[in-house]
Design a protein around this motif. Structure first.
Motif, PDB file in Angstrom:
ATOM      1  N   ARG A   1       0.849  -1.190   0.000  1.00 54.98           N
ATOM      2  CA  ARG A   1       0.000   0.000   0.000  1.00 54.98           C
ATOM      3  C   ARG A   1       0.877   1.229   0.000  1.00 54.98           C
ATOM      4  O   ARG A   1       1.843   1.322   0.748  1.00 54.98           O
ATOM      5  CB  ARG A   1      -0.971  -0.012   1.190  1.00 54.98           C
TER       6      ARG A   1
ATOM      7  N   SER B   1       5.222   5.723  12.371  1.00 53.72           N
ATOM      8  CA  SER B   1       4.321   6.070  11.256  1.00 53.72           C
ATOM      9  C   SER B   1       4.857   5.897   9.836  1.00 53.72           C
ATOM     10  O   SER B   1       4.163   5.366   8.994  1.00 53.72           O
ATOM     11  CB  SER B   1       3.795   7.503  11.383  1.00 53.72           C
TER      12      SER B   1
ATOM     13  N   ASN C   1       7.149  -0.238  11.942  1.00 56.31           N
ATOM     14  CA  ASN C   1       7.331  -1.429  11.118  1.00 56.31           C
ATOM     15  C   ASN C   1       8.795  -1.527  10.678  1.00 56.31           C
ATOM     16  O   ASN C   1       9.630  -0.706  11.064  1.00 56.31           O
ATOM     17  CB  ASN C   1       6.337  -1.463   9.944  1.00 56.31           C
TER      18      ASN C   1
ATOM     19  N   GLU D   1      10.335   1.499   8.867  1.00 52.81           N
ATOM     20  CA  GLU D   1      10.505   2.632   9.779  1.00 52.81           C
ATOM     21  C   GLU D   1      11.697   2.400  10.709  1.00 52.81           C
ATOM     22  O   GLU D   1      12.430   3.337  11.050  1.00 52.81           O
ATOM     23  CB  GLU D   1       9.216   2.852  10.576  1.00 52.81           C
TER      24      GLU D   1
ATOM     25  N   GLY E   1      -0.810  -2.071  10.108  1.00 50.31           N
ATOM     26  CA  GLY E   1      -0.034  -1.593  11.249  1.00 50.31           C
ATOM     27  C   GLY E   1      -0.884  -0.801  12.238  1.00 50.31           C
ATOM     28  O   GLY E   1      -0.671  -0.873  13.451  1.00 50.31           O
TER      29      GLY E   1
HETATM   30 MG    MG Z   1       2.135   1.542   9.856  1.00 48.79          MG
END
Ligand code: MG
Ligand code: ADP
Ligand code: MG
Length: 347
Positions: A129, A194, A219, A222, A301
């Motif tokens: 995504r 984020s 995640n 990140e 997430g």
């Molecule tokens: Mg996320």
């Protein structure tokens, strides 16, 4: 037992414009398949209409922490979750308000009369995504709203704060006010990283808030972006989590826990006190699900964070809270966009 409105969340309320895209669409707007960015006024403003006109896009409630707030409310007792952010006075804002309240989230929006509600273009390709956000009204949240008597009472009442890292581009004073309230009263302050661009381009505000963070969620991409911008040499998610857990901390009564999801790979959780070599490392497997059952992974997430934070609010052990996050993420990726099944399932 959770008290009334124990969990207070802050971030950017957005409407998602989500469509199934292709390589051509990603290329046209210079988007990566799996990323989250802020829209460039020169480059991205056509994306939203393009998604609607040419990719059968649907309009659904989004905004990462708002998704998380709805997720936590899915699990917690009624009247547990309040959410703050800024929207416009328009039908999209009304839609967000209704979806949140139907999900059991009390919204305390600041209204911007002159700016439309923010929107996020979501390009789905396979299990990836790509998010491209035009913040609009969401960019105009103000700390005066947070500090107003009626809202601040709710801040004082809350025991857990959840802030989406995307808000670091919007109103750092509001984040700091929540962070300081948490540290002063030994409450729990949770931050989500984020997106990679937060560590890359908003490192200063991130570093200003980090000493207050009791629980950091992110995640794998990140984690990598954080490591790169903070001179952490390791590329290993577990090692990166260890380094972050040990960083300076205001409230020394609580250790810091860093939780990194990695899609279908196990979730890593590391807890440590500032500077201590005594680190606790956990690895929690994902709830496997057949590829044919996945609708889309937008909000995976966020759903994870919702289930996880609900577990934390309920005082569950860390591994149990992570499992609750995995469970809710599994449910959410079977729905369209960042939503949760109705009728309600129980963990
Ligand atoms: Mg996320
Ligand atoms: P983000 O949406 O922030 O990129 P992740 O992709 O790491 O977050 O997903 C968060 C959680 O969602 C994972 O830890 C897992 O529980 C669940 N999840 C994500 N993708 C899948 C998948 N394909 N199958 C099963 N669970 C998944
Ligand atoms: Mg992912």
């Amino acid at each position: 037992m959770a008290g009334k409105y124990e969990l207070l969340c802050l971030e950017n309320p957005l409407l998602d414009i989500q469509g199934v895209g292709d390589e051509k669409l990603l290329e046209k707007y210079g988007l990566k398949a799996n990323d989250a960015i802020l829209a460039d006024p020169e480059k991205h403003m056509g994306l939203y209409e393009d998604l609607i006109q040419n990719y059968n896009a649907v309009l659904i409630a989004g905004g990462a922490a708002q998704n998380t707030a709805r997720g936590a409310a899915y699990i917690l007792d009624p009247e547990s979750v309040v959410y703050l952010g800024c929207i416009g006075k328009d039908k999209y804002g009304e839609t967000l308000e209704k979806i949140s309240s139907d999900a059991g989230v009390k919204t305390e929006y600041l209204y911007d009369e002159n700016t439309p509600t923010g929107r996020c273009g979501v390009v789905i390709t396979g299990h990836n995504r790509s998010l491209c956000t035009d913040l609009a009204a969401a960019n105009n949240y103000k700390v005066d709203h947070l500090k107003s008597e009626r809202i601040w009472k709710q801040v004082e009442n809350a025991q857990f704060f959840y802030v989406g890292g995307f808000h670091l581009t919007v109103c750092v004073p509001a984040i700091k006010a929540l962070a300081e309230e948490a540290a002063a009263k030994n409450k729990t302050f949770i931050l989500n990283l984020s997106a990679p661009f937060i560590s890359q381009f908003f490192k200063d505000p991130l570093d200003e808030v980090l000493p207050y963070v009791d629980i950091l969620i992110g995640n794998e991409t990140e984690a990598a972006a954080f490591a790169e911008s903070h001179n952490i040499a390791s590329k290993d998610v577990k090692e990166i989590a260890k380094e972050i857990a040990k960083l300076p901390k205001k409230n020394s009564k609580k250790s810091r826990t860093v939780v990194f999801t990695q899609g279908t790979d196990p979730t890593i959780a590391v807890s440590a006190k500032e500077g201590s070599s005594d680190v606790d490392v956990k690895e929690v497997p994902v709830h496997a699900i057949g590829a044919e059952k996945i609708n889309d992974t937008n909000g995976a997430g966020d759903a994870f964070a919702g289930g996880f934070v609900a577990g934390i609010v309920q005082g569950k052990p860390l591994e149990k809270a992570i499992d609750m996050g995995q469970w809710l993420a599994k449910l959410s990726i079977q729905e369209l966009g960042p939503s949760y099944p109705n009728p309600k399932q129980t963990y």
